[in-house]
Design a protein around this motif. Structure first.
Motif, PDB file in Angstrom:
ATOM      1  N   PRO A  33      44.383   4.789  82.678  1.00  7.51           N
ATOM      2  CA  PRO A  33      44.458   6.198  82.285  1.00  7.51           C
ATOM      3  C   PRO A  33      45.900   6.648  82.168  1.00  7.51           C
ATOM      4  N   LEU A  34      46.146   7.548  81.256  1.00  7.21           N
ATOM      5  CA  LEU A  34      47.496   8.062  81.023  1.00  7.21           C
ATOM      6  C   LEU A  34      48.094   8.654  82.300  1.00  7.21           C
ATOM      7  N   SER A  35      47.239   9.191  83.168  1.00 11.13           N
ATOM      8  CA  SER A  35      47.710   9.798  84.421  1.00 11.13           C
ATOM      9  C   SER A  35      48.393   8.780  85.326  1.00 11.13           C
ATOM     10  N   LEU A  36      48.124   7.486  85.119  1.00 14.07           N
ATOM     11  CA  LEU A  36      48.718   6.439  85.952  1.00 14.07           C
ATOM     12  C   LEU A  36      49.831   5.662  85.245  1.00 14.07           C
ATOM     13  N   LEU A  37      50.129   6.033  84.019  1.00 16.02           N
ATOM     14  CA  LEU A  37      51.176   5.332  83.282  1.00 16.02           C
ATOM     15  C   LEU A  37      52.541   5.612  83.916  1.00 16.02           C
ATOM     16  N   PRO A  38      53.315   4.556  84.230  1.00 19.66           N
ATOM     17  CA  PRO A  38      54.648   4.778  84.820  1.00 19.66           C
ATOM     18  C   PRO A  38      55.551   5.568  83.878  1.00 19.66           C
ATOM     19  N   LEU A  39      56.490   6.266  84.441  1.00 22.25           N
ATOM     20  CA  LEU A  39      57.453   7.034  83.651  1.00 22.25           C
ATOM     21  C   LEU A  39      58.257   6.132  82.721  1.00 22.25           C
ATOM     22  N   HIS A  40      58.530   6.640  81.542  1.00 20.71           N
ATOM     23  CA  HIS A  40      59.426   6.005  80.568  1.00 20.71           C
ATOM     24  C   HIS A  40      58.901   4.656  80.050  1.00 20.71           C
ATOM     25  N   LYS A  41      57.586   4.440  80.149  1.00 22.60           N
ATOM     26  CA  LYS A  41      56.978   3.239  79.579  1.00 22.60           C
ATOM     27  C   LYS A  41      56.343   3.599  78.244  1.00 22.60           C
ATOM     28  N   SER A  42      56.692   2.893  77.199  1.00 22.85           N
ATOM     29  CA  SER A  42      56.097   3.139  75.891  1.00 22.85           C
ATOM     30  C   SER A  42      54.663   2.584  75.888  1.00 22.85           C
ATOM     31  N   ALA A  43      53.708   3.388  75.452  1.00 25.66           N
ATOM     32  CA  ALA A  43      52.300   2.970  75.463  1.00 25.66           C
ATOM     33  C   ALA A  43      51.600   3.481  74.209  1.00 25.66           C
ATOM     34  N   THR A  44      50.397   2.952  73.980  1.00 26.43           N
ATOM     35  CA  THR A  44      49.604   3.338  72.812  1.00 26.43           C
ATOM     36  C   THR A  44      48.223   3.789  73.259  1.00 26.43           C
ATOM     37  N   VAL A  45      47.784   4.937  72.761  1.00 30.08           N
ATOM     38  CA  VAL A  45      46.451   5.441  73.100  1.00 30.08           C
ATOM     39  C   VAL A  45      45.397   4.506  72.515  1.00 30.08           C
ATOM     40  N   CYS A  46      44.457   4.054  73.374  1.00 30.92           N
ATOM     41  CA  CYS A  46      43.441   3.110  72.908  1.00 30.92           C
ATOM     42  C   CYS A  46      42.015   3.618  73.092  1.00 30.92           C
ATOM     43  N   ARG A  47      41.832   4.660  73.905  1.00 29.67           N
ATOM     44  CA  ARG A  47      40.460   5.127  74.162  1.00 29.67           C
ATOM     45  C   ARG A  47      40.481   6.531  74.733  1.00 29.67           C
TER      46      ARG A  47
ATOM     47  N   LYS B 203      57.271  11.466  80.286  1.00 32.29           N
ATOM     48  CA  LYS B 203      58.637  11.858  80.631  1.00 32.29           C
ATOM     49  C   LYS B 203      58.732  12.509  82.009  1.00 32.29           C
ATOM     50  N   LYS B 204      57.656  13.217  82.427  1.00 29.66           N
ATOM     51  CA  LYS B 204      57.753  13.938  83.695  1.00 29.66           C
ATOM     52  C   LYS B 204      56.367  14.266  84.256  1.00 29.66           C
ATOM     53  N   HIS B 205      56.242  14.207  85.585  1.00 30.51           N
ATOM     54  CA  HIS B 205      55.049  14.679  86.294  1.00 30.51           C
ATOM     55  C   HIS B 205      55.403  15.991  86.993  1.00 30.51           C
ATOM     56  N   PHE B 206      54.518  16.975  86.885  1.00 27.53           N
ATOM     57  CA  PHE B 206      54.758  18.255  87.545  1.00 27.53           C
ATOM     58  C   PHE B 206      53.906  18.333  88.818  1.00 27.53           C
ATOM     59  N   PRO B 207      54.529  18.280  90.005  1.00 32.16           N
ATOM     60  CA  PRO B 207      53.783  18.254  91.265  1.00 32.16           C
ATOM     61  C   PRO B 207      52.865  19.465  91.484  1.00 32.16           C
ATOM     62  N   PHE B 208      53.234  20.618  90.916  1.00 30.83           N
ATOM     63  CA  PHE B 208      52.459  21.841  91.170  1.00 30.83           C
ATOM     64  C   PHE B 208      50.995  21.682  90.779  1.00 30.83           C
ATOM     65  N   ASP B 209      50.720  21.154  89.592  1.00 31.42           N
ATOM     66  CA  ASP B 209      49.333  21.007  89.137  1.00 31.42           C
ATOM     67  C   ASP B 209      49.032  19.609  88.596  1.00 31.42           C
ATOM     68  N   GLN B 210      49.964  18.671  88.815  1.00 33.20           N
ATOM     69  CA  GLN B 210      49.800  17.288  88.379  1.00 33.20           C
ATOM     70  C   GLN B 210      49.719  17.129  86.852  1.00 33.20           C
ATOM     71  N   SER B 211      50.143  18.157  86.122  1.00 35.57           N
ATOM     72  CA  SER B 211      50.202  18.023  84.665  1.00 35.57           C
ATOM     73  C   SER B 211      51.367  17.102  84.316  1.00 35.57           C
ATOM     74  N   ILE B 212      51.349  16.578  83.084  1.00 36.15           N
ATOM     75  CA  ILE B 212      52.410  15.650  82.701  1.00 36.15           C
ATOM     76  C   ILE B 212      52.990  16.014  81.339  1.00 36.15           C
TER      77      ILE B 212
ATOM     78  N   PHE C 260      43.074   6.879  77.731  1.00 36.85           N
ATOM     79  CA  PHE C 260      43.424   5.549  78.200  1.00 36.85           C
ATOM     80  C   PHE C 260      44.438   4.912  77.234  1.00 36.85           C
ATOM     81  N   VAL C 261      45.351   4.149  77.818  1.00 34.56           N
ATOM     82  CA  VAL C 261      46.440   3.566  77.026  1.00 34.56           C
ATOM     83  C   VAL C 261      46.617   2.087  77.364  1.00 34.56           C
ATOM     84  N   VAL C 262      47.271   1.379  76.461  1.00 34.71           N
ATOM     85  CA  VAL C 262      47.704   0.003  76.716  1.00 34.71           C
ATOM     86  C   VAL C 262      49.221  -0.027  76.566  1.00 34.71           C
ATOM     87  N   TYR C 263      49.859  -0.869  77.378  1.00 33.78           N
ATOM     88  CA  TYR C 263      51.306  -0.992  77.263  1.00 33.78           C
ATOM     89  C   TYR C 263      51.723  -2.391  77.685  1.00 33.78           C
TER      90      TYR C 263
END
Length: 218
Positions: A145-159, A185-194, A214-217
């Motif tokens: 899931p995109l929510s778990l993608l590490p910062l600054h990693k290039s990825a492609t939406v797959c699902r 680029k950034k995670h916002f701790p207040f509401d976990q938005s990205i 969901f993404v692949v990288y």
């Protein structure tokens, strides 16, 4: 063997619930299909009598080998029709699900196999879900899931897991689709938005939306 539209809808619903939690309770199926628990109980008995379900008291229902095979064939039909409607007839990904819900009950295996061949044996539907092949085999791939993608990693939406009209409208507004390349680029701790960077702009999405993309990288 041919089954009624209602029976096929139940088998498909149970398959999807099993993917999430292992077994399907009466209440979960009732909620999934927007029907009463008593109606679910009656249908479960009918499907069990046909050898399509296994039942464990106090635990729930699960598809038998034959039930899973049948459910996968229904899902195969649905996803191939979605691909056909999207790629050959130009329907948007918001429109194809409802139309495929009707077309999936055309049960001719010969027709579906010919459709698969005509389309070039696509492995995924327009929302990125895998299309079972003629033997019910599904192509697995490493995705997260995109929510778990590490910062600054290039990825492609797959699902896209949540395929509601509201979710797809949101993604369209944000210019996110299957095949979109992005970077967190950034995670916002207040509401976990990205905050995510796309090719031409930067957008912010909620944690709930990110968990359904969901993404692949590499």
């Amino acid at each position: 063997m041919n089954y009624s539209i209602s029976e096929e809808n139940y088998l498909k619903a149970i398959y999807h619930l099993q993917e999430k939690g292992g077994t399907a309770s009466t209440n979960a199926v009732a909620e999934q299909l927007n029907t009463k628990a008593a109606s679910v109980t009656d249908m479960m008995k009918k499907l069990s009598a046909k050898g399509l379900l296994n039942y464990t008291p106090y635990y729930g229902f699960s598809l038998s080998t034959e039930g899973k095979k049948t459910a996968l064939f229904i899902i195969r039909r649905h996803r191939l029709w979605e691909f056909f409607l999207s790629q050959k007839l130009g329907f948007s990904w918001e429109e194809v699900h409802g139309l495929a819900e009707e077309l999936e009950h055309v049960s001719s295996k010969k027709l579906i196999d010919r459709l698969d061949e005509f389309l070039g044996f696509p492995p995924y539907d327009p929302h990125g879900d895998p299309i079972p092949d003629s033997k019910g085999k599904i192509t697995a791939r490493n995705q997260l899931p995109l929510s778990l993608l590490p910062l600054h990693k290039s990825a492609t939406v797959c699902r896209v897991a949540n395929q509601s009209a509201e979710m797809l409208e949101l993604l369209k507004h944000k210019a996110i689709a299957i095949g979109t390349k992005l970077e967190v680029k950034k995670h916002f701790p207040f509401d976990q938005s990205i905050e995510i960077k796309l090719k031409t702009k930067t957008v912010t999405i909620s944690e709930q939306a990110a968990k359904n993309i969901f993404v692949v990288y590499e």
